[in-house]
Design an enzyme around this catalytic site. Structure first.
Site, short mmCIF file in Angstrom:
data_model
loop_
_atom_site.label_atom_id
_atom_site.label_comp_id
_atom_site.label_asym_id
_atom_site.label_seq_id
_atom_site.Cartn_x
_atom_site.Cartn_y
_atom_site.Cartn_z
N LYS A 276 35.79 61.41 4.30
CA LYS A 276 34.89 62.13 3.40
C LYS A 276 33.99 63.05 4.22
O LYS A 276 33.85 62.80 5.41
CB LYS A 276 34.04 61.18 2.55
CG LYS A 276 33.29 60.16 3.40
CD LYS A 276 31.79 60.20 3.46
CE LYS A 276 31.02 61.37 3.79
NZ LYS A 276 29.96 61.18 4.81
N HIS B 247 33.29 54.76 4.05
CA HIS B 247 33.13 53.55 4.87
C HIS B 247 32.10 52.57 4.29
O HIS B 247 32.10 51.40 4.65
CB HIS B 247 32.83 53.89 6.33
CG HIS B 247 31.40 54.26 6.62
ND1 HIS B 247 30.92 55.52 6.44
CD2 HIS B 247 30.36 53.52 7.08
CE1 HIS B 247 29.63 55.54 6.78
NE2 HIS B 247 29.27 54.34 7.18
N LYS C 143 31.75 47.85 4.09
CA LYS C 143 30.66 46.98 4.56
C LYS C 143 30.69 45.68 3.77
O LYS C 143 30.79 45.70 2.54
CB LYS C 143 29.31 47.69 4.36
CG LYS C 143 29.09 48.89 5.28
CD LYS C 143 27.74 49.55 4.97
CE LYS C 143 27.60 50.89 5.67
NZ LYS C 143 27.10 50.83 7.02
N GLU D 140 17.84 56.72 6.81
CA GLU D 140 18.22 56.65 8.23
C GLU D 140 17.05 57.11 9.08
O GLU D 140 16.33 58.04 8.69
CB GLU D 140 19.40 57.57 8.49
CG GLU D 140 20.66 57.19 7.74
CD GLU D 140 21.80 58.12 8.10
OE1 GLU D 140 22.51 57.82 9.08
OE2 GLU D 140 21.96 59.16 7.44
N ASP E 164 26.89 64.85 1.98
CA ASP E 164 27.21 63.92 3.07
C ASP E 164 26.99 62.46 2.64
O ASP E 164 27.70 61.57 3.10
CB ASP E 164 26.30 64.26 4.27
CG ASP E 164 26.60 63.42 5.50
OD1 ASP E 164 27.78 63.36 5.89
OD2 ASP E 164 25.67 62.82 6.08
N HIS F 259 28.67 57.95 -0.67
CA HIS F 259 28.16 56.60 -0.41
C HIS F 259 27.25 56.08 -1.54
O HIS F 259 27.43 54.97 -2.05
CB HIS F 259 27.38 56.55 0.90
CG HIS F 259 28.17 56.95 2.11
ND1 HIS F 259 29.52 56.72 2.23
CD2 HIS F 259 27.81 57.57 3.26
CE1 HIS F 259 29.94 57.18 3.41
NE2 HIS F 259 28.92 57.70 4.05
C1 BG6 Z 1 28.30 59.07 7.34
C2 BG6 Z 1 27.50 60.34 7.31
O1 BG6 Z 1 29.27 59.08 6.33
O2 BG6 Z 1 27.44 57.95 7.15
C3 BG6 Z 1 26.41 60.29 8.37
O3 BG6 Z 1 28.34 61.44 7.55
C4 BG6 Z 1 25.56 59.05 8.23
O4 BG6 Z 1 25.59 61.45 8.30
C5 BG6 Z 1 26.45 57.81 8.15
O5 BG6 Z 1 24.70 58.97 9.34
C6 BG6 Z 1 25.61 56.58 7.82
O6 BG6 Z 1 26.43 55.45 7.93
P1 BG6 Z 1 25.81 54.03 8.23
O7 BG6 Z 1 26.97 53.11 8.16
O8 BG6 Z 1 25.19 54.11 9.59
O9 BG6 Z 1 24.78 53.79 7.16
#
Ligand code: BG6
Length: 484
Positions: free
Chosen positions: A144, A174, A178, A212, A231, A236
């Site tokens: 994605k 992804h 989790k 984040e 993104d 997500h």
């Molecule tokens: C990714 C994004 O899909 O997920 C990133 O492209 C982001 O920008 C990341 O930092 C966050 O993933 P996680 O697993 O660290 O929450």
């Protein structure tokens, strides 16, 4: 069971491959999930030998794996499976070497992981087809975001579908890999106590936060083209929303789960321009501080003076169906926030009538806090009597906390889970075409409104919880963010 397959990673020397895919494959290989004879082809443009490639992969594993996980002996084992293939996506003659390598074992399962910008998905699949590298046992994994909007995502999907069947396409998000995210289904559908409570009669609203503390981490070139909405939110956060809001699927079969998720996505209320103005916030971080250290703003050091890309988004989302009528879902996600924190908070309604002192003001409403990362826990906030002899019964909020003890030396990452599912041909945790399209259809309206400047871009200092407009967004409905 050990799986025997050939895995080709396009974009094999990219950021995602080094940070996530290599560590995941290293673990799968050493933990006995990949047959010793399986091969991992790292497709890259720069000419190099297997030995040079192995040195690069080793250095990256040492950088991105926790120190305790890297081991020379384990690397030597993994290294035997690694091979480099030099491929230039613009020159399909360069697929000849891959052809020769794959032809050695024509019967094997073939996994093509496209860890590249989505514009390359079509051309790569076309070259794979031209070189007759696609067999009924081939699968393709698409990272994605697929496209930048519904139209571009359609063009890409149509192109990929010329060469692969839908059942061979694994669109990855992804977050679905989790454990804490999969646990949402376990929590909802294996505990009867939540069943009668999970609707508009009992739930006041839902909050989903994915914050984040990091910035764009050397991915400015990619990120500036996408922003927080494309993104994070379109994929997500939408997946998290679906898992909270969906009806119970009739089984855990891939299509049963995806059918329910797609129904939620199709029930999302499209925003009018007035809604976009009132119910969305976009913002970009300015310089500030993170972990006590000064950090630059989004634009600083990038050699550009202006960008209209948001690094923060907050929205009020309404779902028009029976279960969620009148229950807003508040979503927010941002980079360079005060801390890394992803959580879903289900805010229940208050009791209909209070028999306690202060006209019930001392009664906090129940909340179910599902913490996804970095903390992994589920807390139910309840009211309880303060022990003692006070004249009036006094109450306090207490937490019923569920922490799953982890009896594993190594906790598998989301990418390990998902790569293993692709290897085993289990598509349950991957997105079907109609899901991706429904999410884009809804997000496009907001992105278009933003492009027309219906909502001004706000600014927030790095290291804070986003702009004050996000506080106002929820305060307007007499609610506040769960910021404990
Ligand atoms: C990714 C994004 O899909 O997920 C990133 O492209 C982001 O920008 C990341 O930092 C966050 O993933 P996680 O697993 O660290 O929450």
């Amino acid at each position: 069971m050990k799986s025997l397959c050939d895995i080709t990673i396009f974009g094999g020397h990219g950021d995602l491959a080094f940070r996530k895919l290599m560590p995941a494959l290293y673990h799968l290989s050493n933990d006995g999930y990949l047959d010793e004879e399986s091969r991992i082809f790292i497709a890259t443009r720069d000419a190099m030998t297997d030995e040079e490639n192995a040195d690069i992969v080793k250095a990256k594993l040492q950088e991105f794996l926790p120190e305790k996980d890297f081991d020379e002996e384990k690397f030597s084992y993994f290294k035997k499976q690694l091979h480099v293939v030099i491929i230039d996506f613009f020159n399909d003659e360069s697929f000849a070497e891959l052809k020769a390598l794959l032809a050695m074992y024509p019967e094997r399962d073939r996994i093509n992981y496209l860890s590249t910008a989505s514009d390359f998905f079509g051309p790569i699949c076309k070259s794979l087809s031209k070189w007759e590298l696609i067999s009924p046992k081939s699968r393709v994994v698409l990272e994605k975001p697929i496209g930048r909007d519904l139209e571009s995502s359609r063009v890409i999907n149509v192109e990929v579908l010329k060469y692969f069947e839908e059942s061979q396409i694994y669109r990855i998000d992804h977050y679905l890999g989790k454990d804490t995210v999969q646990n949402i289904m376990a929590l909802r559908f294996s505990n009867r106590i939540f069943m009668p409570l999970w609707d508009a009669s009992n739930i006041d609203h839902v909050q989903i936060t994915v914050a984040e503390s990091v910035g764009v981490e050397g991915r400015w070139g990619y990120y500036d083209d996408y922003g927080a909405m494309r993104d994070m939110v379109q994929n997500h956060l939408m997946q998290l929303l679906c898992l909270v809001a969906m009806e119970p699927p009739c089984s855990l079969e891939a299509d049963s789960v995806r059918d329910e998720k797609v129904k939620v996505l199709r029930s999302l209320r499209f925003m009018t321009p007035a809604d976009i103005e009132q119910k969305t916030v976009r913002a970009q971080y300015a310089k500030g501080a993170s972990n006590g250290e000064p950090v630059p703003g989004y634009l600083e050091g990038e050699g550009v003076e202006e960008s209209i890309t948001e690094t923060f988004a907050a929205l009020r989302v309404d779902i028009d169906n029976w279960r969620w009528n009148g229950v807003p879902f508040y979503l927010r996600s941002g980079k360079r926030m005060s801390q890394r924190n992803s959580e879903i908070v289900i805010h229940f309604k208050g009791v209909p009538h209070s028999i306690f002192a202060n006209k019930g003001k001392c009664i906090s409403k129940n909340k179910l806090v599902i913490s996804l990362q970095p903390k992994e826990s589920i807390e139910l906030k309840l009211m309880n009597k303060i022990p003692g002899l006070s004249e009036q019964m006094r109450l306090q909020q207490v937490e019923l906390e569920l922490n799953t003890p982890l009896n594993m030396e190594h906790k598998p990452s989301a990418y390990e889970r998902l790569l293993l599912d692709v290897i085993r041909a289990n598509p349950t945790l991957f997105m079907r075409l109609d899901e991706v399209e429904a999410a884009w259809r809804w997000a496009d309206v907001i992105l278009k409104g933003w492009a027309e400047d219906i909502v001004p871009m706000k600014s927030y200092s790095a290291g804070t919880d986003g702009p004050s407009a996000a506080v106002q967004l929820i305060a307007r409905d007499d609610r506040s963010w769960h910021d404990e």
